[in-house]
Design a protein around this motif. Structure first.
Motif, PDB file in Angstrom:
ATOM      1  N   GLY A 164       6.641 -16.197   6.372  1.00 39.17           N
ATOM      2  CA  GLY A 164       5.539 -15.669   7.146  1.00 39.17           C
ATOM      3  C   GLY A 164       5.629 -14.184   7.455  1.00 39.17           C
ATOM      4  N   THR A 165       6.722 -13.551   7.083  1.00 47.60           N
ATOM      5  CA  THR A 165       6.860 -12.107   7.271  1.00 47.60           C
ATOM      6  C   THR A 165       6.839 -11.412   5.917  1.00 47.60           C
ATOM      7  OG1 THR A 165       9.273 -12.269   7.237  1.00 47.60           O
ATOM      8  CG2 THR A 165       8.193 -12.380   9.387  1.00 47.60           C
ATOM      9  N   ALA A 166       6.629 -10.099   5.951  1.00 45.44           N
ATOM     10  CA  ALA A 166       6.564  -9.347   4.698  1.00 45.44           C
ATOM     11  C   ALA A 166       7.028  -7.917   4.949  1.00 45.44           C
ATOM     12  CB  ALA A 166       5.143  -9.351   4.142  1.00 45.44           C
ATOM     13  N   TRP A 167       7.450  -7.269   3.888  1.00 45.82           N
ATOM     14  CA  TRP A 167       7.848  -5.867   3.936  1.00 45.82           C
ATOM     15  C   TRP A 167       7.523  -5.249   2.599  1.00 45.82           C
ATOM     16  CZ3 TRP A 167      11.153  -3.886   0.260  1.00 45.82           C
ATOM     17  CH2 TRP A 167      11.825  -4.832  -0.527  1.00 45.82           C
ATOM     18  N   GLY A 168       7.522  -3.947   2.518  1.00 44.99           N
ATOM     19  CA  GLY A 168       7.279  -3.320   1.233  1.00 44.99           C
ATOM     20  C   GLY A 168       7.228  -1.813   1.336  1.00 44.99           C
ATOM     21  N   VAL A 169       7.229  -1.169   0.185  1.00 43.88           N
ATOM     22  CA  VAL A 169       7.053   0.278   0.102  1.00 43.88           C
ATOM     23  C   VAL A 169       6.105   0.579  -1.043  1.00 43.88           C
ATOM     24  CG1 VAL A 169       9.292   0.895   1.077  1.00 43.88           C
ATOM     25  CG2 VAL A 169       9.082   0.554  -1.399  1.00 43.88           C
ATOM     26  N   TYR A 170       5.351   1.655  -0.866  1.00 42.19           N
ATOM     27  CA  TYR A 170       4.519   2.194  -1.930  1.00 42.19           C
ATOM     28  C   TYR A 170       5.052   3.591  -2.232  1.00 42.19           C
ATOM     29  CZ  TYR A 170       0.791   4.741  -4.211  1.00 42.19           C
ATOM     30  OH  TYR A 170       0.085   5.518  -5.088  1.00 42.19           O
TER      31      TYR A 170
END
Length: 308
Positions: free
Chosen positions: A220-226
């Protein structure tokens, strides 16, 4: 009605204008200002100003009777939408020329964090929609279900699309390869195998060798980079290409042969020994509920599996 009003607002109408237009469309006959205010909820003090703006935009017409009273008739929805489409297209085409001309050269390569699933998927949509030359994706069915229509449009406009898909694909799009090697649980941990965990999913999207999104989902959680950093983009592209290459080789020589090679070759065992599954990346990113990278696991927690 509320959804229609919201969509018209997104296309440039004010809230009052959208309500008045929808009321005129739904009436099936000309209405005067009093009737529009009564049916739409637009205040009587501003309804004539609002109707005047619709007339100025060409979204409604004035009808004057013999008693000099003014009624209002809407432009038919099909005509309104076609006009909006033309105006929107004209604006986009103009901005494609004018906006790049005022862009200042970046002082550093762009990179920013994405801290929830909504932001992560929205940025992934941007990368897919903006691709003109090629796309590389490493993706799971959950995210493919949300991005498939945009990916299909990219393919239709001639974008060379390479996809590593973790699981069976309902409707393959582009050059799609299903991740079948190593299959979940097929190779014991520590022997070059990987138990893929759909609850800990990695998403990689790279467009035109120019921009990349790297992120993950866990419980249910998320993370990321662009980023537009060329080195990171190159690594993202190579990550997808090498996974696809491994799948093609495994299919060609046979999965049992590939398992034997991975489990017996000392060099491969060493290289793959610490290539952890996406859950480790989630822990490293500090996603709630996951221990920091390098800290000991809690009692009873299995060690991370290798991801070949």
């Amino acid at each position: 009605m509320r959804d229609v009003v919201e969509q018209l607002q997104r296309l440039g109408m004010s809230g009052y204008e959208a309500k008045a237009y929808v009321t005129l469309v739904g009436a099936g006959q000309p209405l005067n200002g009093y009737e529009v205010a009564k049916r739409s909820g637009v205040p009587r003090s501003t309804v004539y100003e609002t109707l005047g703006k619709l007339v100025a935009k060409g979204a409604a017409y004035e009808l004057r009777g013999s008693d000099d009273a003014t009624d209002y008739l809407p432009l038919p929805p099909r005509s309104l939408l076609e006009r909006m489409r033309r105006e929107f297209t004209d604006s986009i085409e103009s901005l494609e020329v004018s906006l790049p001309a005022i862009v200042a050269p970046p002082k550093a390569h762009l990179i920013h964090n994405l801290k929830d699933a909504g932001a992560l998927l929205a940025r992934a949509e941007d990368v897919v929609a903006g691709a003109r030359g090629d796309l590389f994706l490493s993706i799971w069915p959950e995210e493919m279900g949300l991005l498939s229509s945009l990916i299909r449009r990219a393919v239709e406009r001639g974008v060379e699309t390479s996809v590593m898909h973790f699981g069976a694909a309902r409707e393959p799009v582009g050059d799609l390869y299903e991740h079948r090697f190593p299959s979940p649980g097929a190779v014991p941990e520590g022997e070059g195998g990987a138990k893929e965990d759909p609850d800990h999913r990695l998403l990689v999207v790279a467009g035109d060798r120019r921009e990349a999104l790297i992120g993950g989902f866990a419980g249910g959680t998320a993370w990321g980079v662009y980023t537009e950093d060329p080195a990171v983009v190159a690594m993202a592209v190579d990550y997808v290409r090498q996974d696809i290459a491994l799948q093609i080789v495994a299919d060609r020589v046979g999965h049992e042969t590939m398992r034997e090679i991975l489990s017996t070759d000392p060099g491969l065992r060493r290289l793959l020994a610490d290539r952890d599954r996406p859950a480790t990346l989630l822990r490293a990113a500090g996603v709630p509920g996951h221990r920091p990278y390098g800290s000991p696991p809690s009692p009873g927690t299995p060690a991370p599996h290798d991801h070949a």
